[in-house]
Design a protein around this motif. Structure first.
Motif, PDB file in Angstrom:
ATOM      1  N   ASP A 164       0.831  -1.209   0.000  1.00 33.07           N
ATOM      2  CA  ASP A 164       0.000   0.000   0.000  1.00 33.07           C
ATOM      3  C   ASP A 164       0.862   1.254   0.000  1.00 33.07           C
ATOM      4  O   ASP A 164       0.550   2.242  -0.694  1.00 33.07           O
ATOM      5  CB  ASP A 164      -0.922   0.005   1.224  1.00 33.07           C
ATOM      6  CG  ASP A 164      -2.041  -1.022   1.113  1.00 33.07           C
ATOM      7  OD1 ASP A 164      -2.293  -1.495  -0.013  1.00 33.07           O
ATOM      8  OD2 ASP A 164      -2.641  -1.358   2.156  1.00 33.07           O
ATOM      9  N   ALA A 165       1.945   1.231   0.770  1.00 28.85           N
ATOM     10  CA  ALA A 165       2.832   2.393   0.830  1.00 28.85           C
ATOM     11  C   ALA A 165       3.507   2.637  -0.513  1.00 28.85           C
ATOM     12  O   ALA A 165       3.664   3.780  -0.955  1.00 28.85           O
ATOM     13  CB  ALA A 165       3.883   2.194   1.915  1.00 28.85           C
ATOM     14  N   GLU A 197       0.976   4.098  -2.956  1.00 28.35           N
ATOM     15  CA  GLU A 197       0.764   5.507  -2.669  1.00 28.35           C
ATOM     16  C   GLU A 197       1.935   6.342  -3.185  1.00 28.35           C
ATOM     17  O   GLU A 197       1.752   7.435  -3.733  1.00 28.35           O
ATOM     18  CB  GLU A 197       0.595   5.728  -1.162  1.00 28.35           C
ATOM     19  CG  GLU A 197       0.332   7.175  -0.767  1.00 28.35           C
ATOM     20  CD  GLU A 197      -0.904   7.745  -1.443  1.00 28.35           C
ATOM     21  OE1 GLU A 197      -0.884   8.945  -1.794  1.00 28.35           O
ATOM     22  OE2 GLU A 197      -1.890   7.001  -1.620  1.00 28.35           O
ATOM     23  N   SER A 198       3.150   5.811  -3.029  1.00 30.91           N
ATOM     24  CA  SER A 198       4.327   6.499  -3.568  1.00 30.91           C
ATOM     25  C   SER A 198       4.259   6.590  -5.088  1.00 30.91           C
ATOM     26  O   SER A 198       4.636   7.607  -5.680  1.00 30.91           O
ATOM     27  CB  SER A 198       5.602   5.762  -3.142  1.00 30.91           C
ATOM     28  OG  SER A 198       6.743   6.368  -3.703  1.00 30.91           O
ATOM     29  N   ARG A 246       1.523   6.727  -6.919  1.00 22.74           N
ATOM     30  CA  ARG A 246       0.546   7.764  -7.253  1.00 22.74           C
ATOM     31  C   ARG A 246       1.141   9.152  -7.051  1.00 22.74           C
ATOM     32  O   ARG A 246       0.907  10.070  -7.852  1.00 22.74           O
ATOM     33  CB  ARG A 246      -0.718   7.587  -6.406  1.00 22.74           C
ATOM     34  CG  ARG A 246      -1.580   6.407  -6.846  1.00 22.74           C
ATOM     35  CD  ARG A 246      -2.929   6.416  -6.153  1.00 22.74           C
ATOM     36  NE  ARG A 246      -2.824   5.983  -4.771  1.00 22.74           N
ATOM     37  CZ  ARG A 246      -2.932   4.714  -4.373  1.00 22.74           C
ATOM     38  NH1 ARG A 246      -3.133   3.763  -5.262  1.00 22.74           N
ATOM     39  NH2 ARG A 246      -2.850   4.407  -3.104  1.00 22.74           N
ATOM     40  N   SER A 247       1.932   9.310  -6.008  1.00 26.84           N
ATOM     41  CA  SER A 247       2.587  10.598  -5.763  1.00 26.84           C
ATOM     42  C   SER A 247       3.573  10.930  -6.878  1.00 26.84           C
ATOM     43  O   SER A 247       3.725  12.098  -7.265  1.00 26.84           O
ATOM     44  CB  SER A 247       3.319  10.574  -4.417  1.00 26.84           C
ATOM     45  OG  SER A 247       2.408  10.411  -3.346  1.00 26.84           O
ATOM     46  N   ASP A 305      -7.455   8.286  -7.807  1.00 27.90           N
ATOM     47  CA  ASP A 305      -6.925   9.579  -7.412  1.00 27.90           C
ATOM     48  C   ASP A 305      -7.744  10.629  -8.157  1.00 27.90           C
ATOM     49  O   ASP A 305      -7.384  11.085  -9.242  1.00 27.90           O
ATOM     50  CB  ASP A 305      -5.437   9.710  -7.761  1.00 27.90           C
ATOM     51  CG  ASP A 305      -4.800  10.956  -7.143  1.00 27.90           C
ATOM     52  OD1 ASP A 305      -5.542  11.925  -6.881  1.00 27.90           O
ATOM     53  OD2 ASP A 305      -3.574  10.958  -6.929  1.00 27.90           O
TER      54      ASP A 305
END
Length: 263
Positions: A159-160, A163-164, A166-167, A218
């Motif tokens: 998950d982390a 998220e990275s 997507r960032s 997102d």
């Protein structure tokens, strides 16, 4: 090829610690490998990095499923171009070594140069694919509590990383839109010599790609993609360069897009 004697002599002449300096000897003049090295960098920076997202240290990247076909067909074509550059290098290998012998003169050592066949094996453009790990991938015997913790940790890590990823997509759009805005500002300040068509295409290519690259949801990023597309509708380089009000409008809209994507 490191040269200990040269580094030692330099340190002695300058009265400094020898461990702080290195001297190198090129076994092959740089111009013979320059095309290959630049091509490798271009593939990595302009193709692989554009179609993948960072995943793990060491170079492992995340390839979204929607761009797999595009990636595989593109890397296949690039591999053919790479192999052609390598073939051209190998065809001239004996002449390259002969040239190095002249340039190195007394420092030339034939034993440092492998055969053309051995050199050929040093050039590879390879891609390996593997599925993402899941919590059910463990094949060990242990207590339920430990297995549950391993599964939970795997899912937390995944998950982390997602998220990275997507960032990273957000930051790519921020950078492209901000660069376009900066170039519009430069024109306003009479700097008209440094405009490139890529100022626009870097944005349009990215907003075409992001929907396929995005993993998960997102909404803010997709709204920003829509805004960027609308910002550049019916806009081209000539219009931007020739119309200050258009440039000001782009800068205003670009600032809003950047602001919407910043956490």
């Amino acid at each position: 090829f490191p040269s200990h004697d040269t580094a030692k002599e330099y340190a002695s002449n300058h009265q400094c610690d020898e461990s702080m300096h290195d001297a190198t000897t090129r076994l092959i003049p740089k111009e013979y490998t320059d095309k290959i090295q630049k091509f490798e960098s271009s593939v990595r920076n302009n193709f692989v990095n554009n179609l993948t997202l960072p995943w793990e240290r060491g170079g492992t990247c995340l390839l979204p499923t929607k761009v797999i076909d595009k990636f595989m067909s593109g890397i296949g074509q690039l591999r053919q171009e790479y192999d052609q550059l390598v073939a051209e290098f190998l065809e001239k290998y004996e002449d390259i070594v002969a040239d190095a012998k002249i340039r190195l003169n007394g420092d030339f050592d034939a034993s440092r140069y492998p055969s053309r066949e051995d050199v050929s094996s040093c050039f590879r453009m390879e891609v390996s694919y593997s599925p993402l790990p899941s919590g059910g991938d463990y094949r060990i015997e242990s207590s339920k509590e430990i297995l549950d913790e391993l599964v939970a940790e795997t899912e937390r890590a995944a998950d982390a990383k997602l998220e990275s990823a997507r960032s990273t997509l957000r930051q790519r759009l921020i950078d492209a839109v901000q660069h376009l805005s900066d170039r519009c500002k430069a024109i306003n300040e009479s700097d008209k010599a440094k405009w490139f068509e890529t100022n626009i295409t870097n944005v349009t290519d990215l907003i075409d790609l992001i929907p396929s690259m995005l993993i998960g949801d997102d909404a803010e990023l997709m709204d920003a993609v829509k805004s960027a597309r609308e910002m550049l509708t019916s806009v081209d380089s000539d219009l931007i360069k020739g119309n200050e009000s258009v440039r000001d409008d782009i800068r205003k809209k670009a600032a809003a897009i950047v602001s919407s994507l910043q956490f």
